[in-house]
Design an enzyme around this catalytic site. Structure first.
Site, short mmCIF file in Angstrom:
data_model
loop_
_atom_site.label_atom_id
_atom_site.label_comp_id
_atom_site.label_asym_id
_atom_site.label_seq_id
_atom_site.Cartn_x
_atom_site.Cartn_y
_atom_site.Cartn_z
N ALA A 74 0.82 -1.22 0.00
CA ALA A 74 0.00 0.00 0.00
C ALA A 74 0.85 1.27 0.00
CB ALA A 74 -0.94 -0.01 1.20
N THR A 75 2.05 1.20 0.57
CA THR A 75 2.91 2.38 0.54
C THR A 75 3.21 2.78 -0.89
OG1 THR A 75 3.92 1.76 2.65
CG2 THR A 75 5.16 3.30 1.28
N GLN A 182 -6.34 -1.25 5.37
CA GLN A 182 -6.90 -1.93 6.53
C GLN A 182 -8.29 -2.47 6.26
OE1 GLN A 182 -5.50 -2.53 9.50
NE2 GLN A 182 -3.67 -1.27 9.34
N HIS A 204 -0.77 -7.99 3.34
CA HIS A 204 -0.30 -8.53 4.63
C HIS A 204 -1.13 -8.13 5.84
CE1 HIS A 204 2.01 -5.13 6.59
NE2 HIS A 204 1.91 -4.63 5.36
N THR A 243 9.01 -7.22 -13.09
CA THR A 243 8.48 -8.57 -13.27
C THR A 243 7.48 -8.89 -12.17
OG1 THR A 243 10.55 -9.27 -14.28
CG2 THR A 243 9.14 -11.01 -13.40
N CYS A 329 5.03 3.15 13.55
CA CYS A 329 5.99 4.19 13.20
C CYS A 329 6.13 5.18 14.33
CB CYS A 329 5.56 4.94 11.94
SG CYS A 329 4.47 4.00 10.89
C1 LIG Z 1 -0.12 -0.87 6.59
C2 LIG Z 1 -0.68 0.34 5.96
C3 LIG Z 1 -0.03 0.96 4.89
C4 LIG Z 1 1.28 0.47 4.35
O1 LIG Z 1 1.09 -0.70 3.64
P1 LIG Z 1 2.35 -1.60 3.19
O2 LIG Z 1 1.71 -2.62 2.32
O3 LIG Z 1 2.91 -2.14 4.45
O4 LIG Z 1 3.26 -0.71 2.45
C5 LIG Z 1 -0.63 2.07 4.34
N1 LIG Z 1 -1.79 2.54 4.81
C6 LIG Z 1 -2.44 1.97 5.83
C7 LIG Z 1 -3.74 2.52 6.29
C8 LIG Z 1 -1.90 0.85 6.43
O5 LIG Z 1 -2.53 0.30 7.46
#
Ligand SMILES: *Cc1c(COP(=O)(O)O)cnc(C)c1O
Length: 447
Positions: A74-75, A182, A204, A243, A329
């Site tokens: 998601a990042t 989430q 994840h 890829t 964080c």
């Molecule tokens: C965990 C999370 C992210 C980051 O996701 P990753 O797949 O770990 O990069 C971004 N936004 C929210 C709301 C999250 O809970």
């Protein structure tokens, strides 16, 4: 091996479901082809698996398969959406609207764009964590190109009113991005009904593998253009080269498929466990729920404990339960969580915060153990005080360091604002602090 703490940190990550693992395994060793290899069966097998995964993920949010762009999580999806739109729509405007409680993976790309000359409005939230729709509407301008509001908050679990926000964006021709990291597989998502143009997903947090995610990019009404942030072989319609990671993609789709299939049964189960935990903890006074009581993820409980030292609380609990205080964080940087600050919590309360994320593998027995442990820890911390507790009304000017007591504490369920207040001494600062005295018995419904 000593016993490991009970895992209640499901908003940070989740274990891979064994059924997801099983689906992934063949794609590491046997079906290892490059999905872009079009001249042999190894490639075709992988391509077919990726195609199927794309269909499953698209269906999960009511999109079409060509609208799914695979990313590393998601990042990356947030970065691609926000920077990709900003760069592609430069001639339309340079104003972006987001919200104080967003994840850093949204706030930081916006802050970066601000250094390039974009203007970013970061809206506050109401004390319950929800965006005020009138304030939101008032923030939209002629030159607004993008709105980014998350589906479910990673700390307080609050579910933003996406359909109301999307409708207001659509009316004005503003693109709407939502970080649903989430939410996917936990609550229903529908990019059509919610008028979402870009949606970030990750595997994840929903019992899939780490390092895997996707960005939904709308193809029609309107067709969204993105400036790629990673250039190369032109994969994913040129929007994200690299890829494809077939095993992760297969696992992601399996995880989301399971999440959807089990949502109807899992939602009430998690809510039941979560509400039971919260009810049991009420024997302790001065617990404040962070975020809207019902418009939140079923497995989320986030509470602040008034009148205890945050550090002592966390140290006291960490051998029993794996949880987070604020976000992962912000616990590393030891700054009070920006989400809790946005709700108006004091620093002391923000530090004394427990974020519990209950999940698929959480049992009733574990919740009982956690409830016992939290109650015992809070009770012990509050009784280890220097000086003699005295009873006196809590009035201004009595020389009390209020440790975050505010109107919200007085509004807590079962607390009589006109009732007696206890005062004791904080053993860390040797300063007097106030303790609210509960005037109604605590009722815990059976689990
Ligand atoms: C965990 C999370 C992210 C980051 O996701 P990753 O797949 O770990 O990069 C971004 N936004 C929210 C709301 C999250 O809970």
């Amino acid at each position: 091996m000593t016993q490991r703490p009970i895992y209640l940190d499901g908003h940070a990550t989740t274990p891979v479901d064994p059924r997801v693992m099983e689906a992934m395994i063949p794609f590491f060793t046997q079906q290892f082809g490059n999905a872009a290899s079009s001249s042999h069966i190894y490639g075709w097998e992988s391509e077919a698996a990726v195609k199927q995964a794309r269909e499953i993920l698209a269906a999960a949010i009511n999109a079409s398969p060509e609208e799914i762009v695979f990313t590393s999580g998601a990042t990356e999806a947030n970065n691609l959406a926000i920077k990709g739109v900003a760069e592609a729509y430069l001639d339309r405007g340079r104003h972006i609207v987001t919200v104080q409680t967003e994840h850093n993976a949204v706030l930081d790309p916006c802050a970066y764009l601000a250094t390039l000359g974009f203007e970013v409005t970061v809206l506050p939230v109401q004390p319950n964590g929800l965006v005020n729709l009138d304030e939101f509407e008032a923030a939209l301008r002629e030159d607004t190109v993008l709105v980014s509001v998350m589906a479910a908050n990673n700390e307080i679990g609050v579910l933003q009113p996406l359909a109301d926000i999307g409708q207001r964006c659509r009316e004005r021709g503003i693109l709407f991005h939502s970080d649903a990291a989430q939410a996917i597989g936990k609550v229903p998502l529908d990019v059509q009904a919610m008028a979402v143009d870009l949606m970030s997903l990750t595997a994840h947090k929903v019992y899939g593998p780490k390092g895997m995610g996707a960005l939904y990019v709308r193809r029609r009404n309107p067709r969204v253009t993105l400036a790629p942030q990673q250039h190369g072989g032109g994969h994913e319609r040129g929007m994200r080269s690299g890829t494809l990671y077939t095993p992760q993609i297969v696992g992601f789709a399996k995880a989301v498929e399971l999440g959807l299939a089990e949502m109807a049964a899992e939602t009430p189960r998690l809510k039941g466990l979560r509400d039971y935990l919260w009810a049991r903890l009420q024997v302790c006074d001065g617990l404040l729920l962070n975020g809207h009581p019902s418009q939140r993820l079923p497995g989320n409980l986030n509470l602040s404990v008034a009148g205890v030292d945050g550090q002592a609380l966390i140290l006291g609990l960490r051998s029993l339960v794996a949880f987070s205080s604020g976000s992962a964080c912000s616990s590393a940087s030891r700054k009070p969580s920006h989400v809790l600050k946005a709700l108006g919590r004091s620093d002391d309360l923000a530090y004394a915060t427990l974020r519990f994320g209950l999940g698929r593998f959480t049992t009733a027995a574990e919740i009982e153990q956690v409830a016992d442990g939290v109650i015992a820890t809070i009770t012990a911390l509050r009784s280890t005080t220097q000086g003699t507790p005295i009873s006196a009304p809590l009035t201004e000017g009595i020389g009390i360091r209020p440790l975050g007591w505010g109107q919200d504490a007085l509004d807590a369920p079962g607390v009589d604002p006109g009732g007696p207040f206890g005062i004791h001494f904080d053993r860390f600062t040797n300063m007097a602090i106030a303790t609210l005295v509960r005037t109604q018995p605590v009722e815990v419904p059976p689990l």
